[in-house]
Write a protein that holds these residues in place. Structure first.
Motif, PDB file in Angstrom:
ATOM      1  N   VAL A 532       0.842  -1.203   0.000  1.00 34.94           N
ATOM      2  CA  VAL A 532       0.000   0.000   0.000  1.00 34.94           C
ATOM      3  C   VAL A 532       0.874   1.248   0.000  1.00 34.94           C
ATOM      4  O   VAL A 532       0.606   2.223  -0.718  1.00 34.94           O
ATOM      5  CB  VAL A 532      -0.941  -0.007   1.227  1.00 34.94           C
ATOM      6  N   ARG A 533       1.951   1.215   0.764  1.00 36.40           N
ATOM      7  CA  ARG A 533       2.843   2.370   0.841  1.00 36.40           C
ATOM      8  C   ARG A 533       3.539   2.639  -0.495  1.00 36.40           C
ATOM      9  O   ARG A 533       3.654   3.777  -0.946  1.00 36.40           O
ATOM     10  CB  ARG A 533       3.871   2.142   1.956  1.00 36.40           C
ATOM     11  N   PHE A 534       4.001   1.583  -1.171  1.00 36.81           N
ATOM     12  CA  PHE A 534       4.669   1.750  -2.461  1.00 36.81           C
ATOM     13  C   PHE A 534       3.670   2.045  -3.581  1.00 36.81           C
ATOM     14  O   PHE A 534       3.974   2.772  -4.531  1.00 36.81           O
ATOM     15  CB  PHE A 534       5.448   0.482  -2.845  1.00 36.81           C
ATOM     16  N   GLY A 535       2.494   1.468  -3.465  1.00 32.85           N
ATOM     17  CA  GLY A 535       1.536   1.534  -4.557  1.00 32.85           C
ATOM     18  C   GLY A 535       1.717   0.330  -5.467  1.00 32.85           C
ATOM     19  O   GLY A 535       2.839  -0.019  -5.829  1.00 32.85           O
ATOM     20  N   VAL A 536       0.615  -0.310  -5.801  1.00 28.71           N
ATOM     21  CA  VAL A 536       0.696  -1.496  -6.663  1.00 28.71           C
ATOM     22  C   VAL A 536       0.904  -1.057  -8.111  1.00 28.71           C
ATOM     23  O   VAL A 536       0.575   0.081  -8.467  1.00 28.71           O
ATOM     24  CB  VAL A 536      -0.590  -2.342  -6.509  1.00 28.71           C
ATOM     25  N   PRO A 537       1.450  -1.950  -8.929  1.00 29.21           N
ATOM     26  CA  PRO A 537       1.837  -3.343  -8.633  1.00 29.21           C
ATOM     27  C   PRO A 537       3.178  -3.405  -7.900  1.00 29.21           C
ATOM     28  O   PRO A 537       4.005  -2.506  -7.997  1.00 29.21           O
ATOM     29  CB  PRO A 537       1.949  -3.975 -10.014  1.00 29.21           C
ATOM     30  N   VAL A 538       3.369  -4.548  -7.180  1.00 29.81           N
ATOM     31  CA  VAL A 538       4.609  -4.766  -6.455  1.00 29.81           C
ATOM     32  C   VAL A 538       5.135  -6.167  -6.751  1.00 29.81           C
ATOM     33  O   VAL A 538       4.443  -7.001  -7.348  1.00 29.81           O
ATOM     34  CB  VAL A 538       4.424  -4.605  -4.925  1.00 29.81           C
ATOM     35  N   ALA A 539       6.363  -6.405  -6.303  1.00 35.70           N
ATOM     36  CA  ALA A 539       6.986  -7.722  -6.418  1.00 35.70           C
ATOM     37  C   ALA A 539       7.373  -8.192  -5.030  1.00 35.70           C
ATOM     38  O   ALA A 539       7.763  -7.394  -4.165  1.00 35.70           O
ATOM     39  CB  ALA A 539       8.212  -7.665  -7.311  1.00 35.70           C
ATOM     40  N   VAL A 556       9.691 -16.091  -5.871  1.00 35.53           N
ATOM     41  CA  VAL A 556       9.488 -14.774  -6.463  1.00 35.53           C
ATOM     42  C   VAL A 556       8.067 -14.690  -7.015  1.00 35.53           C
ATOM     43  O   VAL A 556       7.617 -15.588  -7.741  1.00 35.53           O
ATOM     44  CB  VAL A 556      10.504 -14.512  -7.600  1.00 35.53           C
ATOM     45  N   ARG A 557       7.375 -13.613  -6.686  1.00 36.73           N
ATOM     46  CA  ARG A 557       6.032 -13.369  -7.227  1.00 36.73           C
ATOM     47  C   ARG A 557       5.989 -11.927  -7.737  1.00 36.73           C
ATOM     48  O   ARG A 557       6.367 -10.998  -7.011  1.00 36.73           O
ATOM     49  CB  ARG A 557       4.954 -13.575  -6.165  1.00 36.73           C
ATOM     50  N   LEU A 558       5.522 -11.739  -8.982  1.00 36.33           N
ATOM     51  CA  LEU A 558       5.600 -10.449  -9.656  1.00 36.33           C
ATOM     52  C   LEU A 558       4.215  -9.917  -9.995  1.00 36.33           C
ATOM     53  O   LEU A 558       3.233 -10.658 -10.072  1.00 36.33           O
ATOM     54  CB  LEU A 558       6.424 -10.579 -10.944  1.00 36.33           C
ATOM     55  N   ASP A 559       4.187  -8.590 -10.221  1.00 38.97           N
ATOM     56  CA  ASP A 559       3.013  -7.896 -10.739  1.00 38.97           C
ATOM     57  C   ASP A 559       1.763  -8.147  -9.887  1.00 38.97           C
ATOM     58  O   ASP A 559       0.686  -8.474 -10.396  1.00 38.97           O
ATOM     59  CB  ASP A 559       2.763  -8.327 -12.190  1.00 38.97           C
ATOM     60  N   LEU A 560       1.911  -7.984  -8.587  1.00 33.83           N
ATOM     61  CA  LEU A 560       0.790  -8.160  -7.660  1.00 33.83           C
ATOM     62  C   LEU A 560       0.047  -6.838  -7.550  1.00 33.83           C
ATOM     63  O   LEU A 560       0.634  -5.820  -7.200  1.00 33.83           O
ATOM     64  CB  LEU A 560       1.326  -8.601  -6.300  1.00 33.83           C
ATOM     65  N   ARG A 561      -1.295  -6.861  -7.809  1.00 28.51           N
ATOM     66  CA  ARG A 561      -2.008  -5.611  -8.055  1.00 28.51           C
ATOM     67  C   ARG A 561      -3.034  -5.230  -6.985  1.00 28.51           C
ATOM     68  O   ARG A 561      -3.723  -4.225  -7.136  1.00 28.51           O
ATOM     69  CB  ARG A 561      -2.696  -5.673  -9.421  1.00 28.51           C
ATOM     70  N   ASP A 562      -3.171  -6.006  -5.920  1.00 30.11           N
ATOM     71  CA  ASP A 562      -4.035  -5.582  -4.817  1.00 30.11           C
ATOM     72  C   ASP A 562      -3.612  -6.307  -3.553  1.00 30.11           C
ATOM     73  O   ASP A 562      -2.755  -7.197  -3.570  1.00 30.11           O
ATOM     74  CB  ASP A 562      -5.520  -5.834  -5.128  1.00 30.11           C
ATOM     75  N   ALA A 563      -4.231  -5.907  -2.434  1.00 34.25           N
ATOM     76  CA  ALA A 563      -3.824  -6.447  -1.142  1.00 34.25           C
ATOM     77  C   ALA A 563      -4.064  -7.949  -1.065  1.00 34.25           C
ATOM     78  O   ALA A 563      -3.274  -8.685  -0.458  1.00 34.25           O
ATOM     79  CB  ALA A 563      -4.591  -5.737  -0.024  1.00 34.25           C
ATOM     80  N   THR A 564      -5.140  -8.411  -1.674  1.00 37.36           N
ATOM     81  CA  THR A 564      -5.437  -9.846  -1.640  1.00 37.36           C
ATOM     82  C   THR A 564      -4.335 -10.645  -2.333  1.00 37.36           C
ATOM     83  O   THR A 564      -3.843 -11.651  -1.810  1.00 37.36           O
ATOM     84  CB  THR A 564      -6.782 -10.136  -2.320  1.00 37.36           C
ATOM     85  N   SER A 592       8.896  -4.771  -3.105  1.00 41.95           N
ATOM     86  CA  SER A 592       9.401  -3.616  -3.859  1.00 41.95           C
ATOM     87  C   SER A 592       8.438  -3.287  -4.983  1.00 41.95           C
ATOM     88  O   SER A 592       7.707  -4.164  -5.482  1.00 41.95           O
ATOM     89  CB  SER A 592      10.788  -3.903  -4.433  1.00 41.95           C
ATOM     90  N   PRO A 593       8.398  -2.032  -5.416  1.00 42.38           N
ATOM     91  CA  PRO A 593       7.507  -1.656  -6.512  1.00 42.38           C
ATOM     92  C   PRO A 593       7.979  -2.280  -7.826  1.00 42.38           C
ATOM     93  O   PRO A 593       9.182  -2.430  -8.075  1.00 42.38           O
ATOM     94  CB  PRO A 593       7.625  -0.128  -6.547  1.00 42.38           C
ATOM     95  N   MET A 594       7.031  -2.674  -8.667  1.00 40.44           N
ATOM     96  CA  MET A 594       7.366  -3.154 -10.006  1.00 40.44           C
ATOM     97  C   MET A 594       7.851  -1.973 -10.846  1.00 40.44           C
ATOM     98  O   MET A 594       7.354  -0.857 -10.726  1.00 40.44           O
ATOM     99  CB  MET A 594       6.139  -3.780 -10.672  1.00 40.44           C
ATOM    100  N   ARG A 595       8.820  -2.246 -11.718  1.00 46.93           N
ATOM    101  CA  ARG A 595       9.332  -1.220 -12.629  1.00 46.93           C
ATOM    102  C   ARG A 595       9.040  -1.651 -14.069  1.00 46.93           C
ATOM    103  O   ARG A 595       9.209  -2.817 -14.427  1.00 46.93           O
ATOM    104  CB  ARG A 595      10.839  -1.047 -12.461  1.00 46.93           C
ATOM    105  N   THR A 596       8.610  -0.711 -14.863  1.00 41.22           N
ATOM    106  CA  THR A 596       8.344  -0.981 -16.274  1.00 41.22           C
ATOM    107  C   THR A 596       9.038   0.090 -17.112  1.00 41.22           C
ATOM    108  O   THR A 596       9.420   1.157 -16.620  1.00 41.22           O
ATOM    109  CB  THR A 596       6.841  -0.978 -16.580  1.00 41.22           C
TER     110      THR A 596
END
Length: 720
Positions: A532-539, A556-564, A592-596
């Protein structure tokens, strides 16, 4: 680095007052070639033949032992069976010899027994105070001093400016024959063989200060003293003496590729290539190219300009030159307006004035046309060297061509269209008028390209040195200037101890390397709060010293877009590792926040056992080993060198901005790469690899997304 053999001992080897030929026999092919060289050099008076079975060899008196030679001997040239070498060395030592040149084979090249015999020979020579060249080689010739102690065919007594150093005896013999038929005069020819005591680097260290030598051609299978080689190369560059090398044999150091991509990109030969580029060493690919390039560099030195002007009797030859120039990287500059105007007055009826210039067959009927055109082209400030191309060389036109080039003040050469050996008369005329000869367009193009590059590299080194001497620019140009004090950063790192990714991230950040933000969490709730602090998506990535490749075990889990999704991923990481790697201890999770967007680079430093720390920079990501767009830099390297390395990549247009993409923040990228290099160097020789893959770069971002640190011996940090 100090040479392993003091200079006075090398001088005793290469400048003896007297030489004893031990094993002199009319039935020996080695002796016949050696004696022919003695007679060519007029060195009978200083050469003494040793043969206990006869009193006369080829009309020369032979002595039973070295101790029988009046006045003693300085150098023993030994051509006997291995079992008789120890006795020959003992005899030579008793006669006062300070050096021994051992042609005899059957030593380390044959296996363990031969290696033990070689060790015994070295021990015997050391105890006797004798400098040993060889064994298993063909000796040497010092042309300037008239010393012949080698079975090297074809060497002419005419003093030249090219020294030949070869670890291969047979290769050296082929090269000395080639030199004799192509007008290449030598100052020295030295073979080193097994290098039981004197190595090729020791010979180079001696020859680089030889007044008669302006270029050294090296045929090497291995370089046993890398630090000394680099020291010699730097001295050669400072003295404007060319070091030209044909280095054969390559092997990949592939053992580290299980943990790092960098290891797959940094093999022995690739590192050597990078060292040569950095130190202005001219690397060539063929034996003929070795001598032609050295001869050209010796005759001209670095040019005033890297460009080559070409004047030819054939339009077809001009077309070949134009095509080949692009292939080998040889600059063919456009001629200045003044040059075009002057040429038009000479060749106005012969077609378009350009570089390469075709004077057509009219140059055959008017012998003054080719020299006049060459003189005009040589006067162009954009031209550093002139190639005058014609048919098989004959004596008549050479003096006029030589005079024209000398009048203009630019060096040049006569180039035969196809490979043509010189007859004795033409060779004599070329030597008298001091006109360089290159025997074919093919050989000329590669030699000119190498020497042109050499001059450009020397200029870069001059600028680098000048910048490093000024206080205002030393930090950006001096390769020895660190980006910061890393003592505190590295003090807590224990060499050989594996680090988790979180610890590697902290190490990078403390060294000044920008790292993507991340929170270390140990509960599901903390992971959600961080997202929540970083803002989604996160890794999410597992933190564990026990996992070499976290993605292989579900870490490793990537591109997670909500708290669930974040909460479920947190649990899944622990559950997956418990099944796939139950013995692994998981310290926690990095969020960590996802980077694109941006461009993914790889920046890695590995420690080579011979050449030290080597930086690899290139296009990164998961396909790094497939794309293989990487450049290597031996460390230390300054910011300017790092910048040039980036611009040399095939992907450089992406960094500069292309097809609507903005350019990356190059200054920040160079600073980050320098920080990574400095950190790896500060970690010392125990490091195997420090790798950032990927390092994300864009217009306003430079961030390390993943880091890896491994130690020599195999332990290291996990990676995603």
């Amino acid at each position: 680095m100090a040479p392993t053999i003091p200079r006075e001992q090398m001088a005793a080897l290469f400048q003896p007052r007297s030489v004893a030929f031990i094993g002199a026999s009319e039935s020996s092919g080695f002796f016949r070639i050696s004696w022919d060289l003695v007679e060519r050099f007029g060195a009978r008076a200083r050469t003494h033949l040793i043969n206990p079975r006869t009193a006369n060899v080829f009309g020369q008196p032979a002595y039973e032992r070295c101790v029988d030679v009046p006045g003693g001997v300085d150098c023993a040239y030994i051509m006997v069976h291995r079992g008789m070498v120890a006795q020959a060395v003992e005899d030579a030592a008793a006669a006062g010899a300070r050096s021994a040149v051992v042609l005899s084979a059957g030593y380390a090249e044959t296996g363990p027994e031969g290696a033990r015999a070689q060790d015994a020979l070295v021990a015997q020579c050391r105890e006797a105070g004798i400098t040993l060249l060889g064994p298993n080689m063909l000796g040497f010739a010092n042309v300037a001093a008239g010393v012949a102690a080698g079975a090297l065919p074809g060497i002419q007594p005419r003093r030249g400016q090219v020294a030949l150093v070869s670890q291969s005896g047979a290769g050296a013999g082929s090269l000395t024959r080639f030199a004799a038929t192509h007008g290449i005069a030598l100052s020295f020819a030295v073979t080193t063989g097994n290098e039981a005591m004197v190595t090729a680097e020791d010979v180079l260290d001696y020859l680089i200060d030889d007044d008669d030598t302006r270029a050294i051609a090296v045929f090497a299978e291995t370089l046993r003293q890398p630090a000394l080689f680099r020291e010699v190369a730097r001295r050669a560059a400072a003295a404007r003496r060319a070091l030209v090398i044909l280095k054969v044999g390559s092997s990949d150091l592939s053992a580290r590729t299980a943990l790092a991509h960098t290891g797959a990109l940094v093999g022995d030969d690739a590192v050597i290539d990078a060292v040569f580029r950095q130190d202005a060493v001219l690397r060539v690919d063929h034996l003929e190219e070795l001598l032609h390039t050295a001869n050209l560099a010796a005759a001209t030195g670095p040019w005033r300009s890297p460009g080559v002007g070409v004047v030819s009797l054939s339009g077809g030859a001009c077309d070949v030159v134009a095509d080949r120039a692009e292939e080998v990287g040889l600059p063919l500059p456009a001629l200045s307006a003044r040059t075009e105007q002057d040429l038009a007055a000479v060749v106005s009826d012969l077609g378009h004035v350009q570089n390469p210039l075709d004077v057509t067959g009219a140059g055959m009927s008017d012998l003054s046309l080719l020299p006049r055109a060459a003189e005009i082209v040589a006067s162009d400030p954009r031209v550093g060297f002139v190639a005058v191309i014609g048919g098989r060389p004959t004596p008549a036109p050479m003096p006029a061509i030589a005079k024209a080039l000398q009048s203009a003040g630019a060096p040049g050469a006569y180039v035969a269209t196809v490979d043509s050996a010189l007859d004795e008369e033409t060779a004599q005329v070329l030597a008298e008028c001091e006109l360089l000869y290159l025997p074919s367009i093919r050989d000329a193009m590669t030699a000119m390209a190498r020497v042109s590059w050499w001059g450009r590299r020397l200029t870069e080194l001059d600028h680098q040195s000048a910048d490093a001497s000024g206080d205002l620019t030393a930090s950006s140009s001096d390769p020895t200037a660190s980006s910061g004090d890393l003592t505190a950063t590295t003090r807590t790192v224990v060499a050989g101890s594996p680090l988790s990714e979180a610890e590697v991230r902290d190490l990078l950040r403390s060294a000044g390397v920008p790292v993507v933000p991340a929170d270390f969490v140990s509960t599901r709730a903390q992971a959600v709060e961080a997202a929540v602090r970083f803002g989604v998506p996160v890794a999410l990535k597992a933190v564990s010293r026990d996992l070499a490749h976290k993605s292989d075990v579900g870490g490793v889990r990537l591109d997670l877009r909500d708290a669930t999704q974040v909460g479920e991923a947190y649990d899944a990481i622990f559950d997956g590792i418990a099944v796939a790697a139950p013995a692994a201890h998981v310290d926690g999770i990095l969020v960590s926040p996802m980077r694109t967007g941006g461009i993914e680079l790889i920046v890695g430093v590995t420690h080579h056992p011979g050449w030290g720390h080597v930086l690899a920079v290139g296009l990164g990501g998961v396909l790094v080993e497939v794309i293989r767009d990487t450049v290597l830099l031996p460390l230390p390297a300054g910011d300017d060198e790092i910048r040039r390395a980036l611009h040399s990549l095939r992907a450089a247009p992406l960094l500069r901005g292309t097809r609507g993409r903005p350019p990356v923040d190059l200054p920040s990228l160079v600073t980050a790469i320098r920080a990574i290099a400095d950190l790896a160097t500060a970690l010392g020789d125990s490091i195997d690899t420090l790798e950032i893959n990927p390092l994300l770069v864009g217009r306003d971002v430079v961030e390390a997304l993943d880091g890896l640190l491994t130690w020599r011996g195999g332990s290291g940090s996990p990676r995603s």
